[in-house]
Design an enzyme around this catalytic site. Structure first.
Site, PDB file in Angstrom:
ATOM      1  N   LYS A  68       0.891  -1.268   0.020  1.00 36.65           N
ATOM      2  CA  LYS A  68      -0.092  -0.069  -0.003  1.00 36.65           C
ATOM      3  C   LYS A  68       0.800   1.318  -0.073  1.00 36.65           C
ATOM      4  O   LYS A  68       0.696   2.339  -1.000  1.00 36.65           O
ATOM      5  CB  LYS A  68      -0.860  -0.014   1.253  1.00 36.65           C
ATOM      6  CG  LYS A  68      -1.322   1.340   1.749  1.00 36.65           C
ATOM      7  CD  LYS A  68      -2.213   1.349   2.964  1.00 36.65           C
ATOM      8  CE  LYS A  68      -1.429   1.366   4.201  1.00 36.65           C
ATOM      9  NZ  LYS A  68      -1.150   2.883   4.349  1.00 36.65           N
ATOM     10  N   ASN A  69       1.960   1.163   0.824  1.00 38.10           N
ATOM     11  CA  ASN A  69       2.488   2.430   1.128  1.00 38.10           C
ATOM     12  C   ASN A  69       3.602   2.935  -0.131  1.00 38.10           C
ATOM     13  O   ASN A  69       4.181   3.739  -0.165  1.00 38.10           O
ATOM     14  CB  ASN A  69       3.423   2.465   2.370  1.00 38.10           C
ATOM     15  CG  ASN A  69       2.450   2.598   3.368  1.00 38.10           C
ATOM     16  OD1 ASN A  69       1.391   2.819   3.339  1.00 38.10           O
ATOM     17  ND2 ASN A  69       2.982   2.321   4.695  1.00 38.10           N
ATOM     18  N   ARG A  89      -8.051  -0.592   5.810  1.00 38.72           N
ATOM     19  CA  ARG A  89      -7.490   0.610   5.007  1.00 38.72           C
ATOM     20  C   ARG A  89      -6.089   0.051   4.335  1.00 38.72           C
ATOM     21  O   ARG A  89      -5.650   0.471   3.479  1.00 38.72           O
ATOM     22  CB  ARG A  89      -6.978   1.768   5.829  1.00 38.72           C
ATOM     23  CG  ARG A  89      -8.085   2.409   6.537  1.00 38.72           C
ATOM     24  CD  ARG A  89      -7.859   3.538   7.341  1.00 38.72           C
ATOM     25  NE  ARG A  89      -6.827   4.354   6.280  1.00 38.72           N
ATOM     26  CZ  ARG A  89      -6.677   5.588   6.904  1.00 38.72           C
ATOM     27  NH1 ARG A  89      -6.993   6.163   7.922  1.00 38.72           N
ATOM     28  NH2 ARG A  89      -5.713   6.395   6.104  1.00 38.72           N
ATOM     29  N   ARG A 141       0.767  14.511  12.890  1.00 37.71           N
ATOM     30  CA  ARG A 141       1.413  14.342  11.601  1.00 37.71           C
ATOM     31  C   ARG A 141       1.916  15.580  10.978  1.00 37.71           C
ATOM     32  O   ARG A 141       1.243  15.878   9.953  1.00 37.71           O
ATOM     33  CB  ARG A 141       0.513  13.338  10.635  1.00 37.71           C
ATOM     34  CG  ARG A 141      -0.170  12.031  11.457  1.00 37.71           C
ATOM     35  CD  ARG A 141       0.884  10.960  11.587  1.00 37.71           C
ATOM     36  NE  ARG A 141       1.600  10.515  10.566  1.00 37.71           N
ATOM     37  CZ  ARG A 141       0.860   9.333   9.941  1.00 37.71           C
ATOM     38  NH1 ARG A 141      -0.149   8.986  10.324  1.00 37.71           N
ATOM     39  NH2 ARG A 141       1.527   8.904   8.918  1.00 37.71           N
ATOM     40  N   CYS A 177      -3.950  12.165  13.524  1.00 36.54           N
ATOM     41  CA  CYS A 177      -4.677  10.836  13.496  1.00 36.54           C
ATOM     42  C   CYS A 177      -4.025   9.766  14.712  1.00 36.54           C
ATOM     43  O   CYS A 177      -3.512  10.335  15.829  1.00 36.54           O
ATOM     44  CB  CYS A 177      -4.242  10.071  12.355  1.00 36.54           C
ATOM     45  SG  CYS A 177      -2.474   9.425  12.451  1.00 36.54           S
ATOM     46  N   ASP A 197       5.611   0.302  11.837  1.00 37.49           N
ATOM     47  CA  ASP A 197       4.408  -0.083  11.518  1.00 37.49           C
ATOM     48  C   ASP A 197       4.364  -1.702  11.867  1.00 37.49           C
ATOM     49  O   ASP A 197       3.508  -2.272  11.582  1.00 37.49           O
ATOM     50  CB  ASP A 197       4.237  -0.225   9.869  1.00 37.49           C
ATOM     51  CG  ASP A 197       4.225   1.272   9.295  1.00 37.49           C
ATOM     52  OD1 ASP A 197       4.298   1.542   8.159  1.00 37.49           O
ATOM     53  OD2 ASP A 197       3.914   2.189  10.202  1.00 37.49           O
TER      54      ASP A 197
HETATM   55  C1  EPZ Z   1       4.887   6.796   6.145  1.00 35.96           C
HETATM   56  O1  EPZ Z   1       4.044   7.754   6.759  1.00 35.96           O
HETATM   57  C2  EPZ Z   1       3.954   5.450   6.163  1.00 35.96           C
HETATM   58  N1  EPZ Z   1       2.571   5.765   5.281  1.00 35.96           N
HETATM   59  C3  EPZ Z   1       3.534   5.276   7.597  1.00 35.96           C
HETATM   60  O2  EPZ Z   1       2.846   4.148   7.473  1.00 35.96           O
HETATM   61  C4  EPZ Z   1       4.642   5.033   8.248  1.00 35.96           C
HETATM   62  O3  EPZ Z   1       4.407   4.848   9.720  1.00 35.96           O
HETATM   63  C5  EPZ Z   1       5.792   6.170   8.420  1.00 35.96           C
HETATM   64  O4  EPZ Z   1       5.914   6.348   6.866  1.00 35.96           O
HETATM   65  C6  EPZ Z   1       6.936   5.801   9.006  1.00 35.96           C
HETATM   66  O5  EPZ Z   1       7.743   4.642   8.315  1.00 35.96           O
HETATM   67  C7  EPZ Z   1       2.672   6.005   4.179  1.00 35.96           C
HETATM   68  O6  EPZ Z   1       3.895   5.520   3.495  1.00 35.96           O
HETATM   69  C8  EPZ Z   1       1.456   6.003   3.527  1.00 35.96           C
HETATM   70  P1  EPZ Z   1       7.119  10.118   8.297  1.00 35.96           P
HETATM   71  P2  EPZ Z   1       4.665   9.150   6.717  1.00 35.96           P
HETATM   72  O7  EPZ Z   1       6.882  11.326   7.447  1.00 35.96           O
HETATM   73  O8  EPZ Z   1       5.693   9.287   5.471  1.00 35.96           O
HETATM   74  C9  EPZ Z   1       7.731  13.264  11.546  1.00 35.96           C
HETATM   75  C10 EPZ Z   1       0.930   2.822   8.164  1.00 35.96           C
HETATM   76  O9  EPZ Z   1       0.645   2.038   8.926  1.00 35.96           O
HETATM   77  N2  EPZ Z   1       7.610  14.275  10.601  1.00 35.96           N
HETATM   78  O10 EPZ Z   1       8.297   9.288   7.784  1.00 35.96           O
HETATM   79  O11 EPZ Z   1       3.729  10.389   7.002  1.00 35.96           O
HETATM   80  C11 EPZ Z   1       6.385  12.593  11.903  1.00 35.96           C
HETATM   81  O12 EPZ Z   1       5.601  13.075  12.662  1.00 35.96           O
HETATM   82  C12 EPZ Z   1       1.261   4.100   8.070  1.00 35.96           C
HETATM   83  O13 EPZ Z   1       0.793   1.990   6.732  1.00 35.96           O
HETATM   84  C13 EPZ Z   1       7.698  15.725  10.954  1.00 35.96           C
HETATM   85  O14 EPZ Z   1       8.456  15.881  11.853  1.00 35.96           O
HETATM   86  O15 EPZ Z   1       5.733   9.157   7.971  1.00 35.96           O
HETATM   87  C14 EPZ Z   1       7.242  11.089  12.350  1.00 35.96           C
HETATM   88  O16 EPZ Z   1       7.436  11.380  13.950  1.00 35.96           O
HETATM   89  C15 EPZ Z   1       0.957   4.719   9.406  1.00 35.96           C
HETATM   90  N3  EPZ Z   1       7.571  16.464   9.718  1.00 35.96           N
HETATM   91  C16 EPZ Z   1       8.422  10.966  11.570  1.00 35.96           C
HETATM   92  O17 EPZ Z   1       8.826  12.199  10.872  1.00 35.96           O
HETATM   93  C17 EPZ Z   1       7.372  16.136   8.633  1.00 35.96           C
HETATM   94  O18 EPZ Z   1       7.098  17.063   7.620  1.00 35.96           O
HETATM   95  C18 EPZ Z   1       8.349   9.875  10.618  1.00 35.96           C
HETATM   96  O19 EPZ Z   1       7.171  10.389   9.866  1.00 35.96           O
HETATM   97  C19 EPZ Z   1       6.920  14.813   8.362  1.00 35.96           C
HETATM   98  C20 EPZ Z   1       7.221  13.761   9.328  1.00 35.96           C
END
Ligand code: EPZ
Length: 430
Positions: free
Chosen positions: A24-25, A403, A124, A119, A311
């Site tokens: 999915k991701n 989802r 996020r 969420c 995850d």
């Molecule tokens: C992706 O989300 C995945 N979703 C998430 O999977 C996964 O948990 C996550 O990566 C981490 O591996 C998809 O790919 C659709 P991040 P993403 O930006 O990209 C912080 C699932 O269950 N951050 O890597 O949104 C954030 O708050 C989902 O399939 C900032 O501070 O995650 C987090 O603490 C859940 N500023 C960390 O970085 C930003 O601009 C990692 O988030 C962006 C992120």
């Protein structure tokens, strides 16, 4: 109108063989990247989960022709570029819609995307996404909850995408997609190394982009004039594979997984092996998972790839509830990602949360109970616990699970689980 829930009678040992779905991701950003392409994009192995359907709905509103073909592939083709606004009612349902920002900005010079809300796993933020776009010369403003981004022409630049929790997966994807049509060279320092980012880069290169370094913290993108369509098969879903591995281990069964990339799961399999779960490549390329009756406690800390994936944190917690001793689980990516803790405790798990760490005291057995799913991976963890628990577990609000998992209960049932999807009243909760 009743809500769907799972009714699980625990205790069956899972046996048999199942194929891991497409990720999915990986599919979500690659579908969004079709906004960049002139011509037809054909994607194979796109999982038919609700997140994918939400994004397909959004892309159609953004002028893409979206068609599921008879052979199961997904065909995407840009029909018109008039609408550049991603409405709040879709973005609030699926945060990953944020990955249309980069392509819209690069291809149409403007984008209006609702700021994604928080969420169940925490807030996020997207500050790093916006930092990337500003580096490329975009003007960004926030107007009543919408991000409005504009750029006459994006210019390649050096950018640093590190944040307090390491890098950002979708932020790296957004930056990479925007940079493909920017003028000149873009260097992304502290890029995310996840396999889904690599799959997106490989897709973009197949469309005529010029990206190197994917899978390392330094990605270089040479801007090109335009991207054409292409055919691409989505990589296997490492998180679904890991979830199914726990299903085999927690029921003391033996399951073979097809289409499973062990090189995407090294950190996870390292922990499973330490627990006493056998994971090995079979003769016919299947991955065979089985476990000793006695499970060893281990410590787990989530980290960016290639570290232990956040995850799979909830899922391994369910397994460690039954280990012979105390385990320590530390969540470094989403410090609040513990909605499953209180629900597992309802099933008899002994868990003590201290900040972003949970001490798991192993118990002899879990006991079935009505529990509430809250986010995608917490829901999976509750199903896994129900498979092993004595008695009946009712997992409510399984729309969270739909989802990200394709026909989850049907596949578990085919492996011998006693699980039914039913419709009933939503008991309790806010
Ligand atoms: C992706 O989300 C995945 N979703 C998430 O999977 C996964 O948990 C996550 O990566 C981490 O591996 C998809 O790919 C659709 P991040 P993403 O930006 O990209 C912080 C699932 O269950 N951050 O890597 O949104 C954030 O708050 C989902 O399939 C900032 O501070 O995650 C987090 O603490 C859940 N500023 C960390 O970085 C930003 O601009 C990692 O988030 C962006 C992120």
């Amino acid at each position: 109108m009743g809500l769907p829930y799972f009714e699980i009678h625990g205790g069956n040992r899972l046996r048999g063989r199942t194929r891991v779905s497409g990720a999915k991701n990986a599919a979500l950003p690659i579908m969004a990247a079709a906004l960049l392409c002139e011509g037809e994009v054909i994607l194979r192995d796109v999982p038919r989960v609700s997140d994918v359907h939400f994004l397909a709905e959004l892309l159609a509103k953004l002028g893409l022709e979206v068609e599921w073909r008879a052979d199961g592939s997904l065909r995407l083709c840009v029909r018109d570029e008039m609408n550049c606004k991603a409405e709040y009612d879709i973005v609030r349902k699926m945060r990953a819609s944020i990955c249309v920002l980069g392509p819209l900005l690069a291809k149409r010079r403007q984008a209006q995307v609702s700021m994604p809300g928080g969420c169940a796993i925490g807030d996020r933020p997207i500050d790093i996404h916006l930092r990337a776009f500003k580096s490329l010369g975009a003007e960004i403003e926030l107007v009543s909850g919408d991000i409005i981004a504009r750029a006459k022409r994006l210019r390649g630049r050096e950018m640093f995408l590190g944040g307090p929790f390491g890098s950002t997966v979708l932020g790296t994807g957004n930056a990479m997609m925007a940079a493909t049509l920017a003028e000149g060279t873009t260097v992304i320092e502290m890029a995310a190394c996840e396999p889904e980012v690599v799959d997106l880069a490989n897709f973009l290169n197949r469309c005529g982009a010029s990206i190197t370094g994917q899978g390392t913290p330094r990605i270089v993108v040479e801007g090109v004039r335009q991207l054409r369509g292409c055919e691409h098969t989505i990589i296997p879903d490492r998180i679904e594979a890991g979830t199914l591995m726990v299903a085999a281990a927690i029921t003391n069964g033996e399951v073979t997984l097809d289409n499973c990339r062990l090189d995407h799961l090294m950190a996870f399999v390292d922990r499973l092996s330490a627990i006493g779960v056998n994971v090995e490549k079979g003769k016919d390329n299947g991955v065979v998972v089985s476990s000793a009756r006695r499970l060893e406690p281990v410590d787990v800390t989530t980290q960016p790839f290639p570290g232990f994936p956040t995850d799979l944190q909830a899922q391994i917690m369910s397994l460690l509830c039954l280990a012979d001793g105390n385990s320590v689980i530390t969540e470094k990516i989403f410090p609040d990602r513990f909605m499953h803790v209180a629900e597992l405790a309802r099933m008899g798990a002994q868990l003590r949360k201290e900040g972003s760490t949970v001490i798991v005291e192993g118990v002899k057995r879990l006991v079935g109970a009505p529990v509430m799913a809250s986010d995608l991976r917490a829901s999976a963890a509750l199903v896994l616990a129900g498979l092993a628990a004595r008695g009946v577990t009712k997992v409510n609000r399984i729309y969270h699970l739909d989802r990200g998992y394709v026909k989850f209960e049907e596949r578990l049932k085919a492996l011998g689980a006693d699980i039914e999807r039913k419709i009933g009243e939503d008991s309790g909760g806010d």
